[in-house]
Scaffold this motif. Structure first.
Motif, PDB file in Angstrom:
ATOM      1  N   ASN A 298       0.838  -1.199   0.000  1.00 16.16           N
ATOM      2  CA  ASN A 298       0.000   0.000   0.000  1.00 16.16           C
ATOM      3  C   ASN A 298       0.875   1.251   0.000  1.00 16.16           C
ATOM      4  O   ASN A 298       1.482   1.606   1.017  1.00 16.16           O
ATOM      5  CB  ASN A 298      -0.920   0.007   1.216  1.00 16.16           C
ATOM      6  N   PRO A 299       0.962   1.982  -1.112  1.00 15.63           N
ATOM      7  CA  PRO A 299       1.836   3.160  -1.168  1.00 15.63           C
ATOM      8  C   PRO A 299       1.384   4.315  -0.276  1.00 15.63           C
ATOM      9  O   PRO A 299       2.157   5.239  -0.054  1.00 15.63           O
ATOM     10  CB  PRO A 299       1.796   3.558  -2.644  1.00 15.63           C
ATOM     11  N   VAL A 300       0.148   4.260   0.240  1.00 14.68           N
ATOM     12  CA  VAL A 300      -0.269   5.335   1.155  1.00 14.68           C
ATOM     13  C   VAL A 300       0.584   5.301   2.425  1.00 14.68           C
ATOM     14  O   VAL A 300       0.785   6.324   3.081  1.00 14.68           O
ATOM     15  CB  VAL A 300      -1.767   5.232   1.482  1.00 14.68           C
ATOM     16  N   GLU A 301       1.126   4.122   2.758  1.00 16.80           N
ATOM     17  CA  GLU A 301       2.070   4.047   3.877  1.00 16.80           C
ATOM     18  C   GLU A 301       3.265   4.968   3.627  1.00 16.80           C
ATOM     19  O   GLU A 301       3.773   5.619   4.542  1.00 16.80           O
ATOM     20  CB  GLU A 301       2.554   2.606   4.057  1.00 16.80           C
ATOM     21  N   ASN A 302       3.713   5.022   2.374  1.00 19.43           N
ATOM     22  CA  ASN A 302       4.834   5.897   2.031  1.00 19.43           C
ATOM     23  C   ASN A 302       4.408   7.362   1.957  1.00 19.43           C
ATOM     24  O   ASN A 302       5.211   8.262   2.190  1.00 19.43           O
ATOM     25  CB  ASN A 302       5.442   5.456   0.700  1.00 19.43           C
ATOM     26  N   VAL A 303       3.132   7.580   1.635  1.00 20.11           N
ATOM     27  CA  VAL A 303       2.602   8.951   1.673  1.00 20.11           C
ATOM     28  C   VAL A 303       2.663   9.488   3.093  1.00 20.11           C
ATOM     29  O   VAL A 303       3.075  10.625   3.336  1.00 20.11           O
ATOM     30  CB  VAL A 303       1.157   8.989   1.140  1.00 20.11           C
ATOM     31  N   TRP A 304       2.256   8.650   4.073  1.00 18.75           N
ATOM     32  CA  TRP A 304       2.325   9.098   5.473  1.00 18.75           C
ATOM     33  C   TRP A 304       3.765   9.460   5.835  1.00 18.75           C
ATOM     34  O   TRP A 304       4.011  10.462   6.506  1.00 18.75           O
ATOM     35  CB  TRP A 304       1.816   8.014   6.415  1.00 18.75           C
ATOM     36  N   GLN A 305       4.696   8.633   5.411  1.00 19.84           N
ATOM     37  CA  GLN A 305       6.105   8.897   5.694  1.00 19.84           C
ATOM     38  C   GLN A 305       6.541  10.231   5.097  1.00 19.84           C
ATOM     39  O   GLN A 305       7.233  11.040   5.729  1.00 19.84           O
ATOM     40  CB  GLN A 305       6.939   7.747   5.129  1.00 19.84           C
ATOM     41  N   TYR A 306       6.113  10.481   3.871  1.00 16.85           N
ATOM     42  CA  TYR A 306       6.459  11.733   3.182  1.00 16.85           C
ATOM     43  C   TYR A 306       5.866  12.944   3.905  1.00 16.85           C
ATOM     44  O   TYR A 306       6.544  13.957   4.107  1.00 16.85           O
ATOM     45  CB  TYR A 306       5.947  11.663   1.743  1.00 16.85           C
ATOM     46  N   LEU A 307       4.604  12.839   4.326  1.00 15.25           N
ATOM     47  CA  LEU A 307       3.964  13.952   5.032  1.00 15.25           C
ATOM     48  C   LEU A 307       4.657  14.230   6.359  1.00 15.25           C
ATOM     49  O   LEU A 307       4.857  15.391   6.749  1.00 15.25           O
ATOM     50  CB  LEU A 307       2.485  13.650   5.274  1.00 15.25           C
ATOM     51  N   ARG A 308       4.994  13.167   7.095  1.00 14.72           N
ATOM     52  CA  ARG A 308       5.651  13.363   8.387  1.00 14.72           C
ATOM     53  C   ARG A 308       7.026  14.001   8.214  1.00 14.72           C
ATOM     54  O   ARG A 308       7.402  14.908   8.964  1.00 14.72           O
ATOM     55  CB  ARG A 308       5.769  12.029   9.122  1.00 14.72           C
ATOM     56  N   GLN A 309       7.774  13.527   7.242  1.00 13.20           N
ATOM     57  CA  GLN A 309       9.125  14.041   7.046  1.00 13.20           C
ATOM     58  C   GLN A 309       9.133  15.507   6.635  1.00 13.20           C
ATOM     59  O   GLN A 309      10.050  16.247   6.980  1.00 13.20           O
ATOM     60  CB  GLN A 309       9.852  13.206   5.994  1.00 13.20           C
ATOM     61  N   PRO A 338       1.292  16.686  -7.918  1.00  9.60           N
ATOM     62  CA  PRO A 338       0.787  15.462  -8.559  1.00  9.60           C
ATOM     63  C   PRO A 338       1.895  14.512  -9.009  1.00  9.60           C
ATOM     64  O   PRO A 338       1.727  13.291  -8.950  1.00  9.60           O
ATOM     65  CB  PRO A 338      -0.015  15.997  -9.757  1.00  9.60           C
ATOM     66  N   LYS A 339       3.032  15.052  -9.428  1.00 11.10           N
ATOM     67  CA  LYS A 339       4.138  14.180  -9.839  1.00 11.10           C
ATOM     68  C   LYS A 339       4.684  13.393  -8.646  1.00 11.10           C
ATOM     69  O   LYS A 339       5.116  12.247  -8.802  1.00 11.10           O
ATOM     70  CB  LYS A 339       5.249  15.003 -10.492  1.00 11.10           C
ATOM     71  N   THR A 340       4.667  14.009  -7.473  1.00 15.04           N
ATOM     72  CA  THR A 340       5.114  13.304  -6.266  1.00 15.04           C
ATOM     73  C   THR A 340       4.158  12.165  -5.933  1.00 15.04           C
ATOM     74  O   THR A 340       4.588  11.062  -5.573  1.00 15.04           O
ATOM     75  CB  THR A 340       5.209  14.283  -5.082  1.00 15.04           C
ATOM     76  N   ILE A 341       2.859  12.422  -6.055  1.00 14.92           N
ATOM     77  CA  ILE A 341       1.874  11.371  -5.789  1.00 14.92           C
ATOM     78  C   ILE A 341       2.092  10.201  -6.741  1.00 14.92           C
ATOM     79  O   ILE A 341       2.085   9.032  -6.329  1.00 14.92           O
ATOM     80  CB  ILE A 341       0.448  11.926  -5.938  1.00 14.92           C
ATOM     81  N   THR A 342       2.313  10.510  -8.006  1.00 14.47           N
ATOM     82  CA  THR A 342       2.544   9.451  -8.989  1.00 14.47           C
ATOM     83  C   THR A 342       3.827   8.694  -8.683  1.00 14.47           C
ATOM     84  O   THR A 342       3.876   7.461  -8.757  1.00 14.47           O
ATOM     85  CB  THR A 342       2.607  10.050 -10.400  1.00 14.47           C
ATOM     86  N   SER A 343       4.866   9.436  -8.317  1.00 14.23           N
ATOM     87  CA  SER A 343       6.153   8.803  -8.032  1.00 14.23           C
ATOM     88  C   SER A 343       6.063   7.887  -6.808  1.00 14.23           C
ATOM     89  O   SER A 343       6.552   6.755  -6.830  1.00 14.23           O
ATOM     90  CB  SER A 343       7.216   9.876  -7.797  1.00 14.23           C
ATOM     91  N   ILE A 344       5.433   8.376  -5.742  1.00 10.16           N
ATOM     92  CA  ILE A 344       5.316   7.578  -4.524  1.00 10.16           C
ATOM     93  C   ILE A 344       4.351   6.411  -4.720  1.00 10.16           C
ATOM     94  O   ILE A 344       4.590   5.306  -4.234  1.00 10.16           O
ATOM     95  CB  ILE A 344       4.838   8.460  -3.351  1.00 10.16           C
TER      96      ILE A 344
END
Length: 356
Positions: A298-309, A338-344
């Motif tokens: 689930n890439p949303v796990e990496n989204v959380w990491q990105y938001l926290r960082q 949007p490019k970050t969302i696609t990349s993550i």
């Protein structure tokens, strides 16, 4: 200081400037210009300044010019010293780094440069400086990055089978859709954001250890987030609770953001509020559940990491409203990228064109 070295006279100042203009080596060009200034009668100190060097360095280049002409003003590279680790030793080191340490043997759960410095000395007899170990790792293709989450009870074969069989699973879930119906892949998850916040890495001057506030209070909120990597977009709600009612609100919100006339496949974990029969799944959404204990799917796990960082860690929230404001701000910042969302979010195994 000794007397100025006389320069050979078979080249004029104009010839040296012409050579400087045609040279593709910027360093050689600067040296030629300095020597041309000397031939024009400029003092050696001022001539050295023309080429961005000191007077002693100019004297060394005059010697080189007198001996070998303009070609002597190029840097002479000899290929550098022989590598202290052989090619086979570097391959072995790369394997060791990729495999990771054994706590019982190495005493650590992740490699640090100091650990690898010691290992290289013991195994290969080469004593590198700790800083150079980092340079060596980059040469071997490694970066100092954060790991993706891995559940300790995960069955790797199940995860690989899920990815391999995903096209078949997708076709089975979408069998009732009209042929040619556009289909979007979405991922969904929730994150707790609260006063008991995390601290992440930051740049600081070498030799210092910066301090960040660490709150011990427990007020929190939940950010329900979903992303569509192919479109580079997402939908989120910041809510006080995580339960069936909150999940229903999020599903309804995702439904409103699915492209017109398209159908969304929403991949999510098997939390109780995801699998309950009390949910009323919108007609333009189909739920597909991920295998248990497989957060890296689930890439949303990496989204959380990105938001926290980037926006949520290293902070103190005064209360619930501040937490909500911070969560909403972080998500809005993500949506601007949007490019970050696609990349993550892009996963090669999870894609679709049109339903069949």
């Amino acid at each position: 200081m000794g007397s100025a070295i006389k320069m050979r006279t078979d080249y004029s100042a104009a010839e040296l400037r012409r050579l400087a203009k045609s040279s593709k080596d910027s360093k050689q060009s600067r040296r030629l210009l300095s020597l041309a200034a000397v031939l024009d009668g400029m003092s050696r100190e001022d001539a050295a300044r023309v080429g961005g060097m000191d007077r002693q360095t100019l004297r060394d280049w005059v010697h080189r010019f007198n001996d070998t002409g303009p070609n002597g003003l190029e840097d002479a590279w000899n290929g550098g010293p022989e590598p202290r680790l052989s090619a086979s030793q570097k391959v072995e080191l790369a394997r060791i780094v990729e495999t990771g340490p054994d706590l019982a043997v190495n005493g650590v759960v992740r490699w640090r440069r100091v650990d690898l410095q010691k290992l290289i000395k013991e195994r290969f007899g080469v004593d590198y400086h700790e800083r150079y170990v980092g340079t060596l790792l980059k040469q071997l293709g490694f970066s100092h990055i954060s790991a993706r989450p891995l559940h300790p009870g995960q069955d790797g074969e199940i995860v690989e089978a899920y990815k391999k069989n995903f096209p078949r699973t997708l076709s089975a879930h979408l069998a009732d859709l009209p042929k040619g119906k556009p289909v979007e892949i979405w991922f969904q998850d929730e994150a707790r954001i609260g006063q008991k916040n995390g601290i992440v890495r930051q740049w600081a001057r070498r030799g210092t250890r910066p301090r960040q506030p660490a709150d011990q209070r427990y007020k929190s909120a939940y950010l329900f987030g979903a992303i569509c990597p192919a479109r580079g977009t997402g939908v989120a709600l910041a809510l006080p609770f995580v339960d069936t009612g909150a999940m229903q609100l999020h599903l309804d919100e995702i439904s409103r953001h699915v492209a017109r006339r398209a159908h969304a496949v929403l991949l999510l974990d098997r939390a109780g509020w995801h699998t309950t029969a009390k949910l009323k799944v919108p007609k333009n959404i189909t739920l597909i559940f991920l295998p248990p204990r497989a957060p890296e799917l689930n890439p949303v796990e990496n989204v959380w990491q990105y938001l926290r960082q980037n926006w949520l860690s290293n902070r103190v929230f005064e209360g619930y409203d501040a937490i909500i404001d911070a969560a909403c701000h972080a998500w809005r910042e993500l949506i601007k990228r949007p490019k970050t969302i696609t990349s993550i979010g892009t996963r090669q195994w999870a894609h679709v064109g049109q339903s069949t």
